[in-house]
Design a protein around this motif. Sequence first.
Motif, PDB file in Angstrom:
ATOM      1  N   GLU A   6      37.941  60.331   1.174  1.00  0.00           N
ATOM      2  CA  GLU A   6      38.932  60.767   0.137  1.00  0.00           C
ATOM      3  C   GLU A   6      39.949  61.677   0.811  1.00  0.00           C
ATOM      4  N   ASN A   7      40.932  62.030   0.055  1.00  0.00           N
ATOM      5  CA  ASN A   7      41.933  62.861   0.388  1.00  0.00           C
ATOM      6  C   ASN A   7      41.673  64.348   0.010  1.00  0.00           C
ATOM      7  N   ALA A   8      41.901  65.411   1.045  1.00  0.00           N
ATOM      8  CA  ALA A   8      41.727  66.579   0.720  1.00  0.00           C
ATOM      9  C   ALA A   8      43.261  67.350   0.143  1.00  0.00           C
ATOM     10  N   THR A   9      43.465  67.893  -0.588  1.00  0.00           N
ATOM     11  CA  THR A   9      44.845  68.828  -0.656  1.00  0.00           C
ATOM     12  C   THR A   9      44.370  70.412  -0.746  1.00  0.00           C
ATOM     13  N   MET A  10      45.012  71.253  -0.029  1.00  0.00           N
ATOM     14  CA  MET A  10      44.987  72.548  -0.142  1.00  0.00           C
ATOM     15  C   MET A  10      46.221  73.118  -0.162  1.00  0.00           C
TER      16      MET A  10
ATOM     17  N   GLY B  29      49.858  62.952  12.409  1.00  0.00           N
ATOM     18  CA  GLY B  29      48.319  61.996  12.206  1.00  0.00           C
ATOM     19  C   GLY B  29      48.186  61.770  10.970  1.00  0.00           C
ATOM     20  N   ARG B  30      46.922  62.277  10.590  1.00  0.00           N
ATOM     21  CA  ARG B  30      46.366  62.399   8.804  1.00  0.00           C
ATOM     22  C   ARG B  30      46.844  63.422   8.017  1.00  0.00           C
TER      23      ARG B  30
ATOM     24  N   SER C  26      53.193  76.092   0.068  1.00  0.00           N
ATOM     25  CA  SER C  26      53.007  75.018   0.843  1.00  0.00           C
ATOM     26  C   SER C  26      51.711  74.340   0.494  1.00  0.00           C
ATOM     27  N   SER C  27      51.607  72.926   0.799  1.00  0.00           N
ATOM     28  CA  SER C  27      50.382  72.204   0.821  1.00  0.00           C
ATOM     29  C   SER C  27      50.149  71.627   2.000  1.00  0.00           C
ATOM     30  N   LEU C  28      48.900  71.151   2.304  1.00  0.00           N
ATOM     31  CA  LEU C  28      48.491  70.447   3.491  1.00  0.00           C
ATOM     32  C   LEU C  28      47.507  69.516   2.659  1.00  0.00           C
ATOM     33  N   LEU C  29      47.850  68.261   2.938  1.00  0.00           N
ATOM     34  CA  LEU C  29      47.205  67.127   2.743  1.00  0.00           C
ATOM     35  C   LEU C  29      46.386  66.324   3.904  1.00  0.00           C
ATOM     36  N   ILE C  30      45.054  66.224   3.961  1.00  0.00           N
ATOM     37  CA  ILE C  30      44.359  65.381   4.893  1.00  0.00           C
ATOM     38  C   ILE C  30      44.046  64.135   4.069  1.00  0.00           C
ATOM     39  N   THR C  31      44.465  62.972   4.855  1.00  0.00           N
ATOM     40  CA  THR C  31      44.025  61.646   4.221  1.00  0.00           C
ATOM     41  C   THR C  31      42.944  61.116   5.003  1.00  0.00           C
TER      42      THR C  31
ATOM     43  N   ARG D 116      37.132  62.889   7.178  1.00  0.00           N
ATOM     44  CA  ARG D 116      35.981  62.571   8.106  1.00  0.00           C
ATOM     45  C   ARG D 116      35.023  63.700   8.117  1.00  0.00           C
ATOM     46  N   ALA D 117      33.846  63.518   8.279  1.00  0.00           N
ATOM     47  CA  ALA D 117      32.926  64.829   8.481  1.00  0.00           C
ATOM     48  C   ALA D 117      33.432  65.723   9.304  1.00  0.00           C
ATOM     49  N   ALA D 118      33.859  65.245  10.403  1.00  0.00           N
ATOM     50  CA  ALA D 118      34.500  66.293  11.586  1.00  0.00           C
ATOM     51  C   ALA D 118      35.631  67.129  10.863  1.00  0.00           C
ATOM     52  N   ASP D 119      36.174  66.832   9.693  1.00  0.00           N
ATOM     53  CA  ASP D 119      37.316  67.471   9.387  1.00  0.00           C
ATOM     54  C   ASP D 119      36.555  68.845   8.292  1.00  0.00           C
ATOM     55  N   THR D 120      35.264  68.801   8.351  1.00  0.00           N
ATOM     56  CA  THR D 120      34.641  70.238   7.807  1.00  0.00           C
ATOM     57  C   THR D 120      35.018  71.259   8.441  1.00  0.00           C
TER      58      THR D 120
END
Lengths: 115, 112
Positions: B17-21, B59-60, B72-77, B80-84
Amino acid sequence: EAGVAQSPRYKIIEKRQSVAFWCNPISGHATLYWYQQILGQGPKLLIQFQNNGVVDDSQLPKDRFSAERLKGVDSTLKIQPAKLEDSAVYLCASSRDSGFEGTQYFGPGTRLTVL
Amino acid sequence: SQQGEEDPQALSIQEGENATMNCSYKTSINNLQWYRQNSGRGLVHLILIRSNEREKHSGRLRVTLDTSKKSSSLLITASRAADTASYFCATDAKGYGQNFVFGPGTRLSVLP
């Protein structure tokens, strides 16, 4: 290239004692920063050096904290005397660029516990 | 209140999934930076966006900046578990005083 080195990694002291932290920045990086990170919060900038001169120490509690960067390379941060609220991780970072225009590279930090 | 504040405080998503902060700030800035912190690699710089830029990719990662809304927003597309990790925004404020301020962070959990 080697990263930012910090020591010690952990330190436990009693309140009113003194403690010192050491930082060795990435070779060639002129700017060095010290941050305090209390659990659950973002890092807070304590002091910024450009070579061996202080650029900004407005957030450094100067009654108990001191820092120096001799010869524009290594730096030490000292707390004397420590208080309970000083328990935190102390992070050192360095950057090739001046100010906050470039990438800061952080060390692993020193976790201080004041009892 | 702080110069930079992230929203949400915590976010839990599934892998892929994508994460937006989001990050909001109060004063005029020279640039805004996003950092990631986890126990394995410590605090790592992700991306810097200058006040005259509106969007940057790495990158992603996709970062947007709206200076009119001071946000501002940060989107991670394709997370992955490593993005925790915890993600922080930091602002390089114009003028004197407390110039470089981190927000309290968003704790992201990516579940396998």
